[in-house]
Design a protein around this motif. Structure first.
Motif, PDB file in Angstrom:
ATOM      1  N   LEU A   5      23.841 -68.560 -35.179  1.00 32.61           N
ATOM      2  CA  LEU A   5      25.227 -68.724 -35.612  1.00 32.61           C
ATOM      3  C   LEU A   5      25.686 -70.136 -35.267  1.00 32.61           C
ATOM      4  O   LEU A   5      25.338 -70.668 -34.212  1.00 32.61           O
ATOM      5  CB  LEU A   5      26.121 -67.697 -34.914  1.00 32.61           C
ATOM      6  N   CYS A   6      26.475 -70.750 -36.147  1.00 34.31           N
ATOM      7  CA  CYS A   6      26.966 -72.110 -35.907  1.00 34.31           C
ATOM      8  C   CYS A   6      27.891 -72.128 -34.690  1.00 34.31           C
ATOM      9  O   CYS A   6      28.539 -71.132 -34.382  1.00 34.31           O
ATOM     10  CB  CYS A   6      27.775 -72.618 -37.086  1.00 34.31           C
ATOM     11  N   CYS A  60      31.478 -70.477 -34.811  1.00 35.38           N
ATOM     12  CA  CYS A  60      31.490 -69.416 -35.820  1.00 35.38           C
ATOM     13  C   CYS A  60      32.405 -68.269 -35.379  1.00 35.38           C
ATOM     14  O   CYS A  60      32.319 -67.805 -34.245  1.00 35.38           O
ATOM     15  CB  CYS A  60      30.076 -68.891 -36.034  1.00 35.38           C
ATOM     16  N   PRO A  61      33.263 -67.792 -36.259  1.00 32.97           N
ATOM     17  CA  PRO A  61      34.168 -66.699 -35.888  1.00 32.97           C
ATOM     18  C   PRO A  61      33.434 -65.420 -35.475  1.00 32.97           C
ATOM     19  O   PRO A  61      33.954 -64.653 -34.651  1.00 32.97           O
ATOM     20  CB  PRO A  61      34.993 -66.469 -37.159  1.00 32.97           C
ATOM     21  N   HIS A  62      32.238 -65.197 -36.019  1.00 36.93           N
ATOM     22  CA  HIS A  62      31.502 -63.970 -35.683  1.00 36.93           C
ATOM     23  C   HIS A  62      31.217 -63.891 -34.177  1.00 36.93           C
ATOM     24  O   HIS A  62      31.128 -62.809 -33.607  1.00 36.93           O
ATOM     25  CB  HIS A  62      30.166 -63.903 -36.432  1.00 36.93           C
ATOM     26  N   CYS A 110      25.291 -63.843 -42.292  1.00 39.72           N
ATOM     27  CA  CYS A 110      25.147 -64.665 -41.088  1.00 39.72           C
ATOM     28  C   CYS A 110      25.245 -63.783 -39.847  1.00 39.72           C
ATOM     29  O   CYS A 110      24.526 -63.980 -38.866  1.00 39.72           O
ATOM     30  CB  CYS A 110      26.246 -65.713 -41.024  1.00 39.72           C
ATOM     31  N   ASN A 132      35.337 -63.891 -42.846  1.00 38.17           N
ATOM     32  CA  ASN A 132      35.270 -65.348 -42.675  1.00 38.17           C
ATOM     33  C   ASN A 132      35.599 -66.028 -43.991  1.00 38.17           C
ATOM     34  O   ASN A 132      35.314 -67.197 -44.204  1.00 38.17           O
ATOM     35  CB  ASN A 132      33.892 -65.778 -42.143  1.00 38.17           C
ATOM     36  N   CYS A 143      34.990 -69.321 -41.933  1.00 38.01           N
ATOM     37  CA  CYS A 143      33.680 -69.884 -41.575  1.00 38.01           C
ATOM     38  C   CYS A 143      33.834 -71.392 -41.372  1.00 38.01           C
ATOM     39  O   CYS A 143      34.477 -72.056 -42.186  1.00 38.01           O
ATOM     40  CB  CYS A 143      32.709 -69.583 -42.714  1.00 38.01           C
ATOM     41  N   VAL A 144      33.270 -71.928 -40.285  1.00 36.47           N
ATOM     42  CA  VAL A 144      33.490 -73.353 -40.014  1.00 36.47           C
ATOM     43  C   VAL A 144      32.834 -74.257 -41.064  1.00 36.47           C
ATOM     44  O   VAL A 144      33.346 -75.324 -41.372  1.00 36.47           O
ATOM     45  CB  VAL A 144      33.054 -73.757 -38.578  1.00 36.47           C
ATOM     46  N   GLN A 145      31.720 -73.800 -41.608  1.00 37.43           N
ATOM     47  CA  GLN A 145      31.044 -74.613 -42.652  1.00 37.43           C
ATOM     48  C   GLN A 145      31.883 -74.651 -43.917  1.00 37.43           C
ATOM     49  O   GLN A 145      32.046 -75.705 -44.538  1.00 37.43           O
ATOM     50  CB  GLN A 145      29.669 -74.011 -42.994  1.00 37.43           C
ATOM     51  N   ARG A 201      20.756 -72.355 -41.082  1.00 37.00           N
ATOM     52  CA  ARG A 201      21.670 -72.101 -39.959  1.00 37.00           C
ATOM     53  C   ARG A 201      21.053 -72.580 -38.652  1.00 37.00           C
ATOM     54  O   ARG A 201      20.668 -71.769 -37.825  1.00 37.00           O
ATOM     55  CB  ARG A 201      21.965 -70.606 -39.811  1.00 37.00           C
TER      56      ARG A 201
HETATM   57  S1  SF4 Z   1      27.828 -70.555 -41.932  1.00 37.23           S
HETATM   58 FE1  SF4 Z   1      29.861 -69.820 -41.329  1.00 37.23          FE
HETATM   59  S2  SF4 Z   1      29.619 -67.615 -41.063  1.00 37.23           S
HETATM   60 FE2  SF4 Z   1      27.586 -68.495 -41.083  1.00 37.23          FE
HETATM   61  S3  SF4 Z   1      27.078 -68.864 -38.932  1.00 37.23           S
HETATM   62 FE3  SF4 Z   1      27.970 -70.752 -39.701  1.00 37.23          FE
HETATM   63  S4  SF4 Z   1      30.161 -70.565 -39.251  1.00 37.23           S
HETATM   64 FE4  SF4 Z   1      29.288 -68.526 -39.066  1.00 37.23          FE
END
Ligand code: SF4
Ligand SMILES: Cc1ncc(C[n+]2csc(CCOP(=O)(O)OP(=O)(O)O)c2C)c(N)n1
Lengths: 539, 193
Positions: A352-353, A356-358, A386, A456, A522-524, B44
């Protein structure tokens, strides 16, 4: 015209546009996503205003494409291989009702499972449905085959499958375009029975489908994409399909092998061509990307023909994608293996980035579950996206990933068996793809469970596409019958941790269907959106 | 003429930009090219690579065979070593020395460097630092490309033209910055010998 440098996906998309396609219908899925993404940017597609928005899932996409074909227009549905499972019902039946305007069903397989749950080979589906299948071996063929496939589709009034694999979908090379064809005029079916599958009509349609099979085979015998390359050394003949043909060419040129080669890129298999080819060769090596479809057909149920080598006799591994090293080894060539992987190199799995909200959602979930089950004894049903990466340490937050939408229905089944707490974690795009019907099951059954819809605001895993239910999640849940008080929207941020844990606890304790929606972009996707905004402002 | 190149890095580090520039330069010289990219799950933060093949003859395979690769061009030191099994005896390994640490068990820098030194043809440079000194940390990947140009069979000028084409719509400032980054990487490779 200058050559364009295109991914296989993009070449196919440009081909569809140039061949007069009026609408593309798709749900994202690696490695097929870039087809629709290309159409959404392609100047000619914009100019013609070709239909190019995402569908809720692959089933709705294929049905929408059948509807467009009904009107006489050329159309394309696209999906990844497992998407065809979702669309299997309309796909199989569309072979019965056929096509009015040309309909290409593009399916991108993922041998070696780079980004997938399995490596099923879609050619089996084409065979199952008894429709033609085209399998390009390079980017130029991706482009050219759309023209051919549309002609074939309209000649026989049948959908035609175009099968891609990861390595072709995501590999770039020069493509020469042709002149653009005009779009078809709107022309509704003359035969009122054509799209009607009441049993009496369906029986007739099946007979017709059976009757035209020899014609389809004849098309393959004469296809410009199937050919034989003569070779002096007939101790071995190589039958290579689609992408695998490239590896065969690469290796036979490198090692100066003079074996005859039969390239297959159009199905049903060209039987006469194969028969003649096999008569001239002592042994046969079948090289195909995916599962051994051609090889199994040549061997039949009783594999007495020991001349045939491929994935079934162990010449190649049964699973995994082909590559030049595997083909060279099968030809008995000493392959250069290079040096071994230095021990110091460790794996770098996807994660996960940062931000990331998750992550915040999982932290709260893990914490609340401590008061119900011992650490390490959590059982949380989840899904694909994700957020599936939440299975890995340090989160260890979820236990399952089966197919899109299965988190809700598996949690329901477990709740029906007495599991408490029963928890489903599903992404927002996945929920709109195939979670909604499962939720309706829970409402109908008054199941005691908590469904966490991770909002997200994007389809993250596949690169941030929008989705059909965006901005409507609460309305959808209310519409399906979830009580308003038990739809809880929270913001997954560390400063809200305590509050979010408390809300989860309340909903777990509520005996009925609860939906918790942690909502943060989602941050991306946010970065991309901001960049686009800035660009627009600059203009 | 044939060159098989593996570009390596971590998802998000910009190896596809390097691929696009080499591709553009190759095209400009009338060469054939194939370039396999990685999209999807591994983007990712996982390891990503791109197989880039350039030739004046027809190219069939999208993938490079093990032991055949003429150049590994990596923006991260451990990722460079991941593709060692692909490197030909005569091949070059050109890598950034700045690690990208997003895993808990990232190896010791010393050990990595020792491995890199053990490869006969290697260029190891701190491209992050060089880019920062030029005032544009984001041009790290172009610094790496600059170092690689020494061993690519494409005239240096073609890379400058490619930068102009690819970064052109972002403004001349960005183009000039990248041309400087390219030159700085090249200078490092030239001085190494
Ligand atoms: S792409 Fe978005 S949803 Fe996926 S891990 Fe990164 S921040 Fe989270
Ligand atoms: C039937 C099917 N179609 C498509 C996919 C590809 N796919 C995997 S996850 C995903 C979407 C995930 O989006 P979302 O649920 O919003 O979660 P996020 O990745 O944003 O966390 C898609 C389209 C798939 N695995 N199966």
């Amino acid at each position: 015209m200058k050559k364009l440098m295109l991914l296989g996906d993009e070449a196919l998309a440009q081909g569809a546009v140039d061949a007069g396609c009026s609408g593309v219908f798709a749900y994202p899925g690696t490695p097929s996503t870039e087809i629709m993404e290309y159409i959404q940017k392609c100047p000619e597609a914009l100019q013609r205003n070709i239909h190019r928005t995402w569908s809720s899932n692959e089933k709705t996409a294929v049905e929408e494409a059948v509807g467009m074909s009904y009107t006489g227009k050329r159309t394309m549905s696209c999906m990844k291989h497992v998407g065809l499972n979702v669309a299997a019902d309309p796909f199989m039946n569309s072979a019965f009702v056929g096509a009015n305007g040309g309909h290409i069903v593009t399916v991108a397989d993922d041998p070696s499972m780079h980004s997938s749950q399995n490596e099923q080979d879609s050619r089996f589906y084409a065979k199952f449905a008894m429709i033609p299948c085209m399998e390009p071996s390079n980017q130029q063929e991706c482009y050219d085959m759309t023209f051919h496939a549309y002609e074939l589709s309209e000649k026989y009034h049948l959908p035609v499958m175009l099968r891609l694999e990861t390595r072709l979908s995501h590999s770039r090379s020069g493509v020469q375009r042709r002149d653009m064809l005009p779009e078809n005029e709107l022309k509704l079916p003359e035969d009122r029975n054509q799209f009607m599958l009441l049993p009496a009509f369906a029986r007739r349609k099946y007979k017709h489908l059976i009757e035209i099979q020899p014609d389809l085979t004849e098309e393959s015998e004469n296809s410009p994409f199937n050919w034989v390359e003569e070779g002096k050394d007939t101790s071995l003949g190589i039958i290579a399909s689609g992408l695998a043909y490239n590896y065969v060419k690469e290796v036979t040129i490198r090692y100066n092998c003079e074996y005859p080669i039969l390239k297959i890129s159009q199905y049903p298999i060209p039987v006469k061509m194969i028969e003649k080819f096999m008569d001239n060769c002592d042994k046969i090596l079948v090289v195909e990307e995916g599962q051994p479809l051609v090889e199994e057909m040549l061997k039949g149920a009783i594999p007495k023909d020991s001349r045939i080598m491929g994935r079934l006799d162990g010449t190649f591994t049964r699973d995994g994608e082909m590559d030049p090293n595997k083909v060279a080894a099968a030809l008995g060539k000493e392959t250069r293996t290079g040096e071994s992987l230095p021990e110091i190199v460790t794996g770098r799995p996807p994660a996960l980035c940062v931000g990331c909200p998750h992550i915040d959602s999982y932290k709260a979930l893990n914490d609340v579950l401590k008061s119900y089950v011992e650490d390490g004894q959590r059982h949380v049903f989840s899904d694909i996206g994700c957020y599936t990466l939440g299975f890995l340490p340090p989160y260890n937050a979820i236990n399952t990933c089966l197919d899109m939408g299965a988190s809700i229905t598996m949690a329901k089944g477990a709740a029906n068996a007495g599991l408490f707490p029963a928890i489903a974690v599903i992404g927002d795009s996945t929920f709109c793809h195939s979670g909604m019907t499962g939720l309706l099951d829970c409402i109908y059954d008054k199941t005691n469970l908590v469904i966490i819809i991770l909002d997200n605001s994007t389809t993250g895993m596949t690169g941030g596409q929008d989705y059909t239910g965006f901005g409507r999640l609460e309305a959808i849940c209310i519409g399906l019958g979830v009580e308003k008080e038990h739809i809880r929207v929270v913001t997954p941020l560390s400063r809200n941790f305590e509050e979010n844990v408390q809300i989860l606890k309340e909903e777990i304790d509520y005996k009925g269907v609860s939906v918790v929606i942690p909502r943060r972009e989602c941050v991306q996707t946010m970065t991309r959106r901001m960049r686009a905004l800035k660009k627009q402002e600059a203009k | 003429m044939k060159q098989d190149i593996i570009l390596a890095g971590v998802g998000g580090q910009g190896i596809l930009t390097i691929a696009a520039i080499i591709g553009q330069a190759a095209l400009d010289n009338g060469l054939n090219m194939k370039q396999a990219e990685v999209h999807g799950m591994s983007q990712r933060g996982g390891d990503v690579q791109s197989h880039l093949r350039i030739s004046d003859k027809a190219i069939y395979s999208d993938l490079i065979a093990k032991g055949d690769c003429d150049m590994i061009l990596s923006v991260e030191p451990m990722e460079a070593l991941r593709y060692k099994p692909y490197l030909a005896q005569t091949g070059w390994l050109i890598t950034n020395s700045t690690p990208f640490m997003n895993i808990p068990n990232y190896p010791e820098q010393d050990g990595l460097e020792k491995e890199i030194y053990s490869i006969k043809n290697h260029v190891l440079l701190n491209a992050d630092q060089i880019a920062k000194d030029l005032g544009s940390a984001r041009a790290m990947n172009i610094v790496m490309l600059g170092a690689a140009t020494k061993y690519l069979n494409i005239p240096y000028k073609s890379f400058e033209i490619a930068l102009q084409i690819i970064f052109g719509r972002k403004g001349q400032n960005i183009v000039d910055m990248n041309i400087k980054a390219l030159a700085a990487g090249r200078k490092f490779a030239d001085e190494k010998l």
